[in-house]
Design an enzyme around this catalytic site. Structure first.
Site, mmCIF file in Angstrom:
data_model
loop_
_atom_site.group_PDB
_atom_site.id
_atom_site.type_symbol
_atom_site.label_atom_id
_atom_site.label_comp_id
_atom_site.label_asym_id
_atom_site.label_seq_id
_atom_site.Cartn_x
_atom_site.Cartn_y
_atom_site.Cartn_z
ATOM 1 N N GLU A 158 0.568 -1.232 0.109
ATOM 2 C CA GLU A 158 0.075 -0.590 -0.249
ATOM 3 C C GLU A 158 0.507 1.206 0.052
ATOM 4 O O GLU A 158 0.760 1.865 0.899
ATOM 5 C CB GLU A 158 -0.610 0.249 1.655
ATOM 6 C CG GLU A 158 -2.083 -1.177 0.931
ATOM 7 C CD GLU A 158 -3.225 -0.801 1.890
ATOM 8 O OE1 GLU A 158 -2.471 -0.428 3.466
ATOM 9 O OE2 GLU A 158 -4.238 -1.243 2.170
ATOM 10 N N GLU A 311 -6.583 -8.105 0.063
ATOM 11 C CA GLU A 311 -6.839 -8.344 1.755
ATOM 12 C C GLU A 311 -7.993 -7.747 1.435
ATOM 13 O O GLU A 311 -8.462 -6.692 0.958
ATOM 14 C CB GLU A 311 -5.687 -7.552 2.325
ATOM 15 C CG GLU A 311 -4.704 -7.039 2.623
ATOM 16 C CD GLU A 311 -4.069 -6.175 2.964
ATOM 17 O OE1 GLU A 311 -4.702 -5.403 3.780
ATOM 18 O OE2 GLU A 311 -2.691 -6.106 3.226
HETATM 19 C C1 GLA Z 1 -3.788 -2.696 4.923
HETATM 20 C C2 GLA Z 1 -2.418 -3.646 5.209
HETATM 21 C C3 GLA Z 1 -2.599 -4.053 6.241
HETATM 22 C C4 GLA Z 1 -3.425 -3.915 7.177
HETATM 23 C C5 GLA Z 1 -4.550 -3.489 6.787
HETATM 24 C C6 GLA Z 1 -5.740 -3.713 8.554
HETATM 25 O O1 GLA Z 1 -4.970 -2.992 4.111
HETATM 26 O O2 GLA Z 1 -1.976 -3.306 3.895
HETATM 27 O O3 GLA Z 1 -1.320 -4.435 6.475
HETATM 28 O O4 GLA Z 1 -3.099 -3.055 8.278
HETATM 29 O O5 GLA Z 1 -4.791 -2.170 5.968
HETATM 30 O O6 GLA Z 1 -7.427 -2.945 7.722
#
Ligand code: GLA
Length: 664
Positions: A158, A311
């Site tokens: 991210e 995710e």
């Molecule tokens: C993001 C991050 C993860 C985690 C999630 C929690 O997507 O990539 O490492 O912190 O948020 O929602």
């Protein structure tokens, strides 16, 4: 490898739907790893992402390498047939880096340092950071290139850091020199004649740091573009390293949807696999629509897909004000929704819920309740069903769609500036409102960039494009000339790419297209205020428009300052909507225009909360409601999830899903 030389998700998925998640075993003793593998097998997990935040463990001292634990994990995964999406750990530098090299730490717009102790504390422009990141990526690639568990590379995580510091300032100046060549051109583009901002030397130019009053909007706009480009440089540097070792292994980095820091259209072109992290709010009655929106955006960035849900949360997140779990059935519904909308991988953050650290109250596939908890039991069911769908779905695409929604980061960046007429107007919310209208009308849409070829679509929807290039305007006008139907919302075509208002307040070609003779004034509305329009209410915005001669099809404002003036104008196949209609009105309007354009819903007669999507010839039916419903589906089908034969309809329970294949 797939048919082309470029590796793709198919190379990682190998004929299956991928199922799994971020696995952060460095938090657990090694006995737990064996327990994890047992449960993974039980749940049908076939993919884990390793190493996302493991930099301090891999490189505990500058230049040291501790790969033994990762070797054991890679071997363990391989021994159990679980593929590894191996991450470069570069999103979270170890504390020693900040201590020894303060130049790697980003500064905020007030000049304050973002210290270690959390994550993502790196400056995209830091040569030192980039050197260390390249070195660890290189050593990981060299070590695991030939490992049989490796299926994909996951670069960083991210990408999201801004930096207003000195090294970033120097990089910004170089970026501006590349873009403008001469200072005069920059001064002209930024409109620095206003407020005595004229630059006489490149060294006078800074990132838009804390200032006394409103900042120069074009400087801010360019800084957003620069940030996206710098982060992309970081991604490309690591991507090129790993690709050199494993040209056959696909590379990705996970997007946050609707994140300002990355122009996802540009980035997606550089990824073998487009992946996204999606966290709809289980407490939001339209959480399912938000999921659909993210899926549609990601599929479109993946040029039709397949794409990867990198995710999601099996239960609650822990970063909203109040964090609710997913009630029984919702995880399954939203996971299968991603597949319906083109995903070939359904993954979570994270495998096992943490007991310590900042995310201990963020759910995992294995929650604190353990294997007997509802969350894991539901995960097992999803794994089994994805395995079933794995026989028919992988590699297929969502059936060709007839509607596209235009989306552009430049329009977002430019429209969310200081000095605008209404701080109530939020670009993502506007896009979401228009997408919701289509979703509620059971019309699945792609997203497209305003300069993409739109000829495949019967209807193109522009929720808002405050900034438009000449090329985008030409694209839209010729789309309509060639028979397409266009519907645009307020504040479209206002400014050029330098955020310079176009003469007349809206581009002349667009005014002609929509049948607007004069756009006299903008009339923004207060939060919660509505304006009466014949047959419905408008929200957020209204406009004082004089229609061109011969434009007879208009829906007028009623009462107030704009009484009798057109709120909605139609000029042949081009429609302009000068407000944000309340939800049911926007839905009715778009459904009617779509029907005229020959772009119908996926299926007729669908109950209100049922989503229908066709993918690879299969019909996915998803009940987002809590009440059981009967969905009429003409003909004979088999539900791939239950094996049941159904004729002329199917029953869906609360959050129920059916995946129908036509009976031979
Ligand atoms: C993001 C991050 C993860 C985690 C999630 C929690 O997507 O990539 O490492 O912190 O948020 O929602």
């Amino acid at each position: 490898m797939a048919a082309t030389d470029t590796p793709s998700l198919a190379d990682a998925a190998r004929g299956r739907l991928l199922f799994g998640g971020d696995y952060n075993p460095e938090q657990w003793p090694e006995e737990t790893w064996h327990e994890d593998v047992r449960l993974m097998k039980d749940a049908g997990v076939n993919s884990v992402t390793l190493g996302v935040f493991a930099w301090a463990k891999l490189e505990p001292r500058p230049g040291a390498r501790e790969f033994g634990w990762l070797d054991r994990l890679m071997d363990l995964m391989h021994a159990h047939g679980i593929g590894v999406v191996l991450a470069t750990p570069t999103a979270s530098p170890p504390p020693w880096m900040g201590r020894l090299h303060p130049d790697t730490l980003p500064r905020d717009e007030d000049g304050r340092t973002e210290w270690w102790g959390s994550r993502q504390h790196f400056s995209h422009s830091s040569a030192t950071y980039r050197r260390y990141a390249a070195a660890i990526a290189e050593d990981l690639a060299a070590r695991y290139a030939g490992h049989p568990a490796l299926t994909m590379w996951h670069i960083n995580n991210e990408y999201c850091t801004y930096d207003w510091g000195d090294e970033s300032a120097a990089a910004f100046r170089r970026w501006l020199q590349d873009k403008y060549g001469a200072l005069d051109a920059l001064n002209e583009a930024w409109g620095t004649a206003f407020w005595s901002q004229g630059y006489g030397d490149w060294h006078e130019i800074l990132p838009p740091r804390r200032a006394h009053y409103m900042k120069n909007p074009t400087q801010v706009l360019d800084f957003k573009r620069f940030t996206s480009d710098m982060l992309l440089e970081c991604y490309l540097a690591e991507r090129d390293i790993v690709a050199r070792y494993t040209p056959h292994i696909p590379v990705t980095t996970n997007f946050m949807p609707f994140w300002q820091g990355q122009d996802a259209w540009t980035w997606a072109e550089q990824e073998d696999v487009v992946s996204v992290d999606s966290y709809p709010d289980p407490h939001d009655p339209f959480g399912g629509q938000y999921g659909a929106l993210v899926h549609d955006m990601t599929r479109s960035q993946a040029r039709g897909g397949p794409w990867m849900l990198m995710e999601q949360a099996a239960g609650s997140v822990n970063w909203r004000g109040v964090n609710r779990p997913r009630p029984a059935g919702l995880n399954r519904l939203w996971s299968l929704q991603a597949v319906a909308r083109g995903a070939d991988a359904v993954c979570y953050f994270q495998w096992r819920q943490s007991r310590q650290g900042s995310e201990k109250f963020h759910s995992g596939m294995v929650s604190h309740a353990g294997e007997h908890g509802r969350t894991f039991q539901e995960v097992k069911r999803i794994g089994a069903e994805l395995a079933l769908l794995g026989e028919k779905v992988p590699g297929t695409k969502v059936d060709a769609l007839e509607v596209a929604v235009l989306l552009d980061w430049n329009a977002w960046w430019a429209s969310q500036q200081d000095g605008r007429l209404s701080c109530e107007v939020d670009y993502p919310q506007i896009v979401r409102a228009w997408h919701r209208a289509l979703w509620e009308a059971h019309t699945t849409a792609d997203f497209a960039h305003p300069e993409h070829d739109l000829s495949a679509y019967k209807m193109v929807v522009v929720p808002q494009l405050y900034v438009m290039t000449d090329a985008a305007i030409d694209n839209l006008t010729s789309y309509v000339e060639n028979g397409g139907t266009l519907v645009a919302g307020f504040q479209t075509g206002i400014a050029d790419e330098d955020d310079r208002v176009r003469p007349g307040g809206m581009d002349a070609r667009l005014r002609e297209l929509f049948g607007i003779r004069v756009l006299h004034e903008w009339w923004p509305l207060d939060a919660g205020e509505t304006v009466d329009i014949e047959g419905f209410h408008g929200t957020l915005w209204s406009e004082e428009i004089e229609a061109a001669d011969g434009i007879t099809e208009t829906t007028p404002y009623k009462g107030g300052e704009l009484d009798g003036l057109p709120a909605v104008l139609r000029n042949g196949r081009a429609w302009y909507v000068s407000t944000l209609p309340e939800p049911h009105a926007l839905r009715t309007l778009l459904a009617g225009i779509a029907a005229d354009a020959g772009a119908g819903p996926t299926l007729t007669g669908l109950p209100a909360r049922v989503e229908a999507v066709r993918r690879g010839g299969l019909l996915f039916l998803l009940n987002h409601g809590r009440d059981a419903v009967t969905v009429p589906v003409p003909g004979r089908h088999r539900d791939l999830l239950t094996g049941a034969d159904v004729t002329d309809g199917v029953q869906l329970g609360r959050y129920g899903v059916a995946v129908l294949e036509a009976a031979p």
